[in-house]
Design an enzyme around this catalytic site. Sequence first.
Site, short mmCIF file in Angstrom:
data_model
loop_
_atom_site.label_atom_id
_atom_site.label_comp_id
_atom_site.label_asym_id
_atom_site.label_seq_id
_atom_site.Cartn_x
_atom_site.Cartn_y
_atom_site.Cartn_z
N HIS A 86 0.83 -1.20 0.00
CA HIS A 86 0.00 0.00 0.00
C HIS A 86 0.86 1.26 0.00
CE1 HIS A 86 -3.77 -2.19 1.69
NE2 HIS A 86 -3.31 -2.74 0.58
N GLU A 122 0.70 4.10 1.58
CA GLU A 122 1.07 4.67 2.87
C GLU A 122 2.28 3.97 3.46
OE1 GLU A 122 -3.56 4.45 2.85
OE2 GLU A 122 -1.87 3.39 1.92
N CYS A 153 -6.21 1.26 5.16
CA CYS A 153 -6.62 0.03 5.83
C CYS A 153 -6.09 0.04 7.27
CB CYS A 153 -6.09 -1.18 5.07
SG CYS A 153 -4.31 -1.42 5.19
N CYS A 160 -2.20 -0.24 7.49
CA CYS A 160 -1.52 1.02 7.15
C CYS A 160 -1.70 2.04 8.27
CB CYS A 160 -2.02 1.59 5.83
SG CYS A 160 -1.38 0.71 4.39
#
Length: 127
Positions: free
Chosen positions: A70, A72, A107, A110
Amino acid sequence: MSRPSWDEYFLSIAEEVAARSTCPRASVGAVVVRDNRILATGYNGSLPGEPHCTEVGCLMENDHCERTIHAETNAIAHAARFGILVDGATLYCWSVRHSTSKLVESCAKCSQVMRAAGIIRVVGSEK
């Protein structure tokens, strides 16, 4: 012509970073900023040197692509790799899920990584 606010400015940069995403399910870009200076960027994509979803397809498990890191987490890992402290920083995240045109929120994992790294503010896209 009016100048964009800092939040608008950094979100527009996060949108541009998202253009590098390699998972066709979502384009996500993250920009880590402290004192109005960019510390790191990241987008959703595969580990360095690994095949990308755009090349070999998504590796799906429980409706989630396991091939992709992801944005992030990628931005925070980028900072860590180069010894850049992100404690007290803001993370700007621009995202859109292509299959539904629905905004994607960070999420749980993250969010945990951001908190553990010391990110104190998250600004998400409004598009």
